[in-house]
Design a protein around this motif. Structure first.
Motif, short mmCIF file in Angstrom:
data_model
loop_
_atom_site.label_atom_id
_atom_site.label_comp_id
_atom_site.label_asym_id
_atom_site.label_seq_id
_atom_site.Cartn_x
_atom_site.Cartn_y
_atom_site.Cartn_z
N LEU A 213 -31.83 19.77 -32.76
CA LEU A 213 -33.27 20.00 -32.92
C LEU A 213 -34.04 18.71 -32.68
O LEU A 213 -33.53 17.62 -32.93
CB LEU A 213 -33.57 20.46 -34.36
CG LEU A 213 -33.22 21.88 -34.75
CD1 LEU A 213 -33.54 22.08 -36.24
CD2 LEU A 213 -33.96 22.90 -33.91
N PRO A 214 -35.30 18.83 -32.22
CA PRO A 214 -36.15 17.64 -32.17
C PRO A 214 -36.26 17.04 -33.58
O PRO A 214 -36.28 17.77 -34.57
CB PRO A 214 -37.51 18.20 -31.73
CG PRO A 214 -37.24 19.52 -31.14
CD PRO A 214 -35.99 20.04 -31.77
N GLU A 215 -36.34 15.72 -33.64
CA GLU A 215 -36.35 15.04 -34.93
C GLU A 215 -37.48 15.52 -35.83
O GLU A 215 -37.32 15.64 -37.05
CB GLU A 215 -36.46 13.53 -34.70
CG GLU A 215 -36.32 12.76 -35.99
CD GLU A 215 -36.11 11.26 -35.76
OE1 GLU A 215 -35.12 10.92 -35.08
OE2 GLU A 215 -36.93 10.47 -36.26
N ARG A 216 -38.64 15.81 -35.24
CA ARG A 216 -39.78 16.21 -36.07
C ARG A 216 -39.54 17.55 -36.78
O ARG A 216 -40.14 17.85 -37.80
CB ARG A 216 -41.09 16.26 -35.28
CG ARG A 216 -41.19 17.29 -34.20
CD ARG A 216 -42.58 17.28 -33.56
NE ARG A 216 -43.44 18.35 -34.06
CZ ARG A 216 -43.43 19.61 -33.61
NH1 ARG A 216 -42.58 19.97 -32.65
NH2 ARG A 216 -44.25 20.50 -34.10
N LEU A 217 -38.60 18.35 -36.25
CA LEU A 217 -38.21 19.57 -36.95
C LEU A 217 -37.07 19.28 -37.92
O LEU A 217 -37.10 19.72 -39.07
CB LEU A 217 -37.78 20.65 -35.95
CG LEU A 217 -38.79 21.09 -34.89
CD1 LEU A 217 -38.27 22.32 -34.14
CD2 LEU A 217 -40.15 21.39 -35.52
N ARG A 218 -36.07 18.55 -37.45
CA ARG A 218 -34.88 18.30 -38.27
C ARG A 218 -35.23 17.60 -39.57
O ARG A 218 -34.71 17.94 -40.63
CB ARG A 218 -33.87 17.47 -37.47
CG ARG A 218 -32.51 17.38 -38.14
CD ARG A 218 -31.48 16.72 -37.24
NE ARG A 218 -31.69 15.31 -37.06
CZ ARG A 218 -32.05 14.73 -35.93
NH1 ARG A 218 -32.25 15.47 -34.86
NH2 ARG A 218 -32.23 13.42 -35.86
N MET A 219 -36.12 16.63 -39.48
CA MET A 219 -36.42 15.82 -40.66
C MET A 219 -37.34 16.51 -41.66
O MET A 219 -37.68 15.94 -42.69
CB MET A 219 -37.01 14.47 -40.22
CG MET A 219 -35.99 13.61 -39.53
SD MET A 219 -34.43 13.56 -40.47
CE MET A 219 -33.42 12.56 -39.42
#
Length: 355
Positions: free
Chosen positions: A201-207
């Motif tokens: 996932l893109p980091e902005r979603l994962r985090m």
DNA sequence: ACCTGTCAAGTCTGG
DNA sequence: CCAGACTTGACAGGT
């Protein structure tokens, strides 16, 4: 510490917290999405796809969707004002704020054009009053799925929730809580698949993610292992744990679960931030027969037993109440707890337990 | 004003 | 392989 409790040793931050709180546990409570006390304040009004299609003027139909969404946001702000008055600082936002947002009929619709201002206002109010706001994308968000179409929809739905946080101006401390998902006959393969999917996932979603144990499939222990593998915080659901475990005790997992939140606080360089305090869910079984279903109210004892057991090594705990009677169940629980020895009420929905 | 059926979603079970 | 259960609050349409 570790001699005292038999738990794994903790960080220096953790030791400092304990010293500061003098072995007192501060507990805050919250509820999910709607108030049963406020009238005509639903944050989840909607329109069915059928009704949308039935309207002859598509532009007018879209305006109507936007009015419903604006009304949902307005009602959410009303709920937050009410929470402020009642000193309830934990609240889960409705996942249905914007109706039909990801429906294929509305692929060309940008709902944010009309909702930018109310979303910003909502986020500002939340930040100003230090609410811990969260989302819980529903159980159709399943990253363990072997199906590509389901995976795409899951990512789309997570993206939708994260975008809402972003439009509200709420940073990565504000989380989207999800379950791991189904097993499809092979639990190990399913959790491995989950981990790989989340890593992609893109980091902005994962985090934005927190992981919660569920009532049928992935136990607290298994969810904790997955959270470790991904470096994500874990939300412990005590009710789910009670109906889905393999003999292990929640208290014995707690030091490690708590550590997932300390790690997140370190990652975000927000060491003392109450938005990153460890969080649990509580609810009670509806009946003997329906052990998994949520009752109207919450029983005191299972929570009290857990809280007392973790108090010596936990400075702070946030508790989301998942009960049919929503905020009424919260008030009832606060009242029940306020008569218990060693507990003092701090305000509307927070208390301090001394150990 | 109230009541019953329907709506969305994905997984899992039973037939 | 397909139908139904599970879950949830609210809509939709009937009385």
């Amino acid at each position: 510490m570790s001699e005292r409790t038999g738990q794994p040793s903790h960080t220096s931050l953790y030791e400092e917290n304990i010293a500061k709180e003098k072995f007192a546990l501060i507990v805050r409570f919250g509820y999910v999405a709607m108030s049963v006390h406020l009238t005509n304040a639903s944050p989840s009004q909607t329109m069915t796809a059928t009704q949308f299609q039935r309207l002859p003027d598509r532009e007018a139909a879209i305006r109507k969707l936007e009015r419903i969404a604006a009304d949902n946001l307005h009602n959410t702000l009303r709920i937050l004002r009410y929470n402020q008055a009642e000193q309830i600082f934990l609240y889960r936002l409705s996942s249905k704020l914007i109706p039909l947002q990801t429906h294929e009929l509305l692929a060309d619709w940008d709902p944010y054009a009309a909702l930018e201002q109310p979303l910003r206002e909502l986020g500002e109010y939340g930040r100003q009053h230090r609410f811990r706001l969260s989302f819980h994308p529903d159980h159709f968000t399943v990253f363990s799925t072997p199906r590509q179409d389901v995976l795409m929809k899951s990512q789309q739905d997570l993206e939708r929730h994260v975008s809402l946080f972003e439009r509200m101006g709420l940073d990565e401390r504000y989380k989207c809580n999800i379950h791991i998902g189904g097993t499809y006959g092979d639990k190990v393969a399913a959790s491995d698949r989950f981990i790989q999917r989340i890593l992609q996932l893109p980091e902005r979603l994962r985090m934005r993610l927190t992981l919660e144990n569920d009532d049928k499939t992935f136990t607290a222990k298994e969810t904790l292992d997955t959270a470790h593998a991904l470096g994500l915080p874990m939300v412990l659901d005590l009710h789910h744990h009670a109906v889905n475990h393999q003999g292990e005790h929640a208290v014995d997992l707690w030091a490690d679960i708590q550590q997932t939140w300390s790690n997140e606080a370190v990652r975000l360089n927000q060491l003392e931030d109450e938005l990153l305090a460890p969080k649990i869910h509580i609810s009670s079984p509806k009946s003997e027969k329906e052990k998994r279903a949520h009752a109207d109210y919450v029983e005191v004892d299972p929570f009290l037993e857990f809280a007392r057991a973790i108090a010596p090594f936990t400075p702070r705990l946030d508790v989301m109440i998942e009960a049919k009677r929503k905020d009424a169940a919260l008030f009832q629980l606060m009242q029940d707890l306020s008569t218990v020895d060693g507990i003092s009420r701090i305000n509307g929905a927070a208390l301090e337990m001394f150990s």
